[in-house]
Design an enzyme around this catalytic site. Structure first.
Site, PDB file in Angstrom:
ATOM      1  N   MET A  97      98.282 -72.993 -23.705  1.00 50.91           N
ATOM      2  CA  MET A  97      99.353 -72.020 -23.475  1.00 50.91           C
ATOM      3  C   MET A  97      99.822 -72.000 -22.023  1.00 50.91           C
ATOM      4  O   MET A  97      99.938 -70.932 -21.418  1.00 50.91           O
ATOM      5  CB  MET A  97      98.881 -70.618 -23.902  1.00 50.91           C
ATOM      6  CG  MET A  97      98.489 -70.516 -25.358  1.00 50.91           C
ATOM      7  SD  MET A  97      99.870 -70.903 -26.460  1.00 50.91           S
ATOM      8  CE  MET A  97     100.812 -69.402 -26.263  1.00 50.91           C
ATOM      9  N   LEU A 100     103.176 -77.355 -18.164  1.00 45.65           N
ATOM     10  CA  LEU A 100     102.641 -78.297 -17.182  1.00 45.65           C
ATOM     11  C   LEU A 100     103.687 -78.630 -16.117  1.00 45.65           C
ATOM     12  O   LEU A 100     104.890 -78.575 -16.374  1.00 45.65           O
ATOM     13  CB  LEU A 100     102.209 -79.578 -17.883  1.00 45.65           C
ATOM     14  CG  LEU A 100     100.969 -79.422 -18.775  1.00 45.65           C
ATOM     15  CD1 LEU A 100     100.856 -80.579 -19.750  1.00 45.65           C
ATOM     16  CD2 LEU A 100      99.695 -79.287 -17.941  1.00 45.65           C
ATOM     17  N   HIS A 116     103.475 -78.620 -32.345  1.00 46.71           N
ATOM     18  CA  HIS A 116     104.234 -77.370 -32.350  1.00 46.71           C
ATOM     19  C   HIS A 116     104.470 -76.937 -33.803  1.00 46.71           C
ATOM     20  O   HIS A 116     104.828 -77.769 -34.639  1.00 46.71           O
ATOM     21  CB  HIS A 116     105.569 -77.580 -31.626  1.00 46.71           C
ATOM     22  CG  HIS A 116     106.370 -76.327 -31.537  1.00 46.71           C
ATOM     23  ND1 HIS A 116     106.084 -75.329 -30.626  1.00 46.71           N
ATOM     24  CD2 HIS A 116     107.422 -75.873 -32.277  1.00 46.71           C
ATOM     25  CE1 HIS A 116     106.929 -74.336 -30.800  1.00 46.71           C
ATOM     26  NE2 HIS A 116     107.749 -74.638 -31.791  1.00 46.71           N
TER      27      HIS A 116
END
Ligand code: GRF
Length: 208
Positions: A97, A100, A116
């Site tokens: 969560m 990046l 996802h």
């Protein structure tokens, strides 16, 4: 042998699916060398321990002020220390969560995947299952994709479709999607490890 590092934040059911696929030989030629969590005490860490995989917590609650790259650099160090190196290893986001940094994503370009719980590009971001219900789609599903600097938008590797039922709740829908996630994520890893994914622009071709 391809060294895999898995980044997690929570439950760890996709991590389990991948570890099982490695253990039962469906994924050959790769090993999960480290599991990194940004949160201490999450169930995913116990999953990793159950499979004898080293775990590292890089707690991000202490990084509120630093840059994304400041944090990601620590994750990178841990990956490398465990033999998961850019250009040869594979990084899997499994319920991680955090967004990046551009630097990290560039370093791992083409060797970093995410799962996802929607049919991207529909419903990126948080609570994708609820978004699908609220929108009223009849079909949703899940997507494994390569990670680029744009969230939930990289080249798509595999997708699976799940029908939305009239009586679905966010939970019931999420549960059926999750079953499919556990099929396609290990499958995408297997294809990568076997060298069968060829990225051409936005398209990922699966070689025979
Ligand atoms: C999954 O729904 C995945 O699609 C999303 O986060 C959830 C992680 O679940 N990115 P788990 O930690 O793998 O059980």
């Amino acid at each position: 042998m391809i060294g895999i590092g898995v980044l997690v934040s929570g439950r760890g059911s996709n991590l389990r699916a991948i570890l099982e696929a490695v253990r039962n030989g469906r994924i050959k030629g790769a090993e999960v060398r480290v599991v990194v969590s940004n949160r201490p005490g999450v169930p995913a860490l116990d999953v990793a321990r159950e499979f004898g995989v080293p775990v590292v917590v890089v707690d991000d609650s202490e990084f509120k002020g630093g840059s994304r790259w400041d944090y990601d650099r620590l994750v990178l160090e841990e990956l490398e220390r465990h033999g998961v190196k850019p250009g040869e290893g594979l990084v899997l986001l499994a319920g991680f969560m955090r967004i990046l940094s551009r630097e990290f994503v560039e370093l791992w370009s083409g060797r970093i995947m995410n799962i996802h719980p929607s049919l991207l590009p529909a419903f990126p971001g948080l609570r994708a299952q609820r978004q699908a219900l609220e929108y009223g789609v009849k079909y949703t599903g899940c997507t494994v994709h390569f990670v680029t600097h744009e969230v939930d938008a990289g080249p798509i590797i595999l997708q699976a479709v799940v029908e939305v039922r009239d009586d679905d709740t966010e939970e019931s829908l999420a549960e059926r999607i999750l079953k499919k996630e556990h099929e396609i994520y290990p499958e995408a890893v297997r294809l990568f490890v076997e060298g069968r994914l060829k990225v051409e622009g936005r398209r990922v071709k699966i070689l025979a």
